[in-house]
Design a protein around this motif. Structure first.
Motif, PDB file in Angstrom:
ATOM      1  N   GLU A  72      10.109  -3.466  -1.346  1.00 40.20           N
ATOM      2  CA  GLU A  72       9.818  -3.154  -2.739  1.00 40.20           C
ATOM      3  C   GLU A  72       8.359  -3.461  -3.046  1.00 40.20           C
ATOM      4  OE1 GLU A  72      11.874  -1.821  -5.037  1.00 40.20           O
ATOM      5  OE2 GLU A  72      13.468  -1.673  -3.566  1.00 40.20           O
ATOM      6  N   THR A  73       7.743  -2.630  -3.910  1.00 44.11           N
ATOM      7  CA  THR A  73       6.365  -2.884  -4.314  1.00 44.11           C
ATOM      8  C   THR A  73       6.297  -3.901  -5.434  1.00 44.11           C
ATOM      9  OG1 THR A  73       6.466  -1.012  -5.826  1.00 44.11           O
ATOM     10  CG2 THR A  73       5.592  -0.593  -3.623  1.00 44.11           C
ATOM     11  N   GLU A  74       7.405  -4.079  -6.162  1.00 44.06           N
ATOM     12  CA  GLU A  74       7.455  -5.032  -7.262  1.00 44.06           C
ATOM     13  C   GLU A  74       8.778  -5.792  -7.209  1.00 44.06           C
ATOM     14  OE1 GLU A  74       7.488  -4.927 -12.105  1.00 44.06           O
ATOM     15  OE2 GLU A  74       6.576  -3.270 -11.034  1.00 44.06           O
TER      16      GLU A  74
END
Length: 123
Positions: A72-74
C-alpha cells in the motif's frame, strides 16, 4: 505451507538418513522430540516419495504469504485508534491509568520509568 526454518531443519536431518537409516539407536529421534519434525529414521521411509504434511507439527505450518497490505502507498490507522479510544472509555480509573502509561511508553520511547544505577557497575 511450511516455514523455511523447518524445511532447512528437515534437509539437515535428511542428510543423516544414510547413517541412521531405520535404526532407532543411531537416530535417537532428537528432531522429533525437540522440534516435532520428522527425524532421520522417519525420513528414511519417505526417501522415494514426498513427506506427508501431517508428519510436520502445525506450529511449522502457520507461515502465510497472503496479501497483508504491504504494498500500500498509504497506511491508515483510523479504525485502530477508534478502537483504542472506545476500549479506553470502558476501563475504570485504574485501567485508564495503566493504558495511558502503556500508550505513553509507545508514543514517547525516550521517556521511561527506568533510571541509571546509583554507581557505575564494574565489569
Amino acid at each position: 505451507m511450511v516455514s523455511r526454518y523447518a524445511l532447512n531443519e528437515i534437509v539437515v536431518e535428511y542428510e543423516h538418513v544414510p547413517y541412521a537409516g531405520k535404526n532407532l539407536s543411531r537416530c535417537r529421534c532428537v528432531m522429533r522430540s525437540t522440534h516435532d519434525l520428522p527425524c532421520a529414521c522417519e525420513l528414511s521411509k519417505y526417501v522415494v516419495g514426498s513427506i506427508p504434511l501431517n508428519t510436520i507439527h502445525i506450529f511449522w505450518q502457520r507461515l502465510s504469504f497472503s496479501y497483508q497490505g504491504l504494498c500500500e502507498t498509504e497506511v491508515i490507522i483510523t479504525e485502530e485508534m477508534e478502537t483504542i479510544s472506545k476500549r479506553f472509555e470502558q476501563f475504570n480509573v485504574c485501567g485508564k491509568v495503566h493504558m495511558k502509561t502503556k500508550l505513553r511508553e509507545f508514543v514517547y520511547p525516550d521517556l521511561n520509568s527506568m533510571c541509571s544505577p546509583p554507581e557505575k557497575v564494574k565489569t
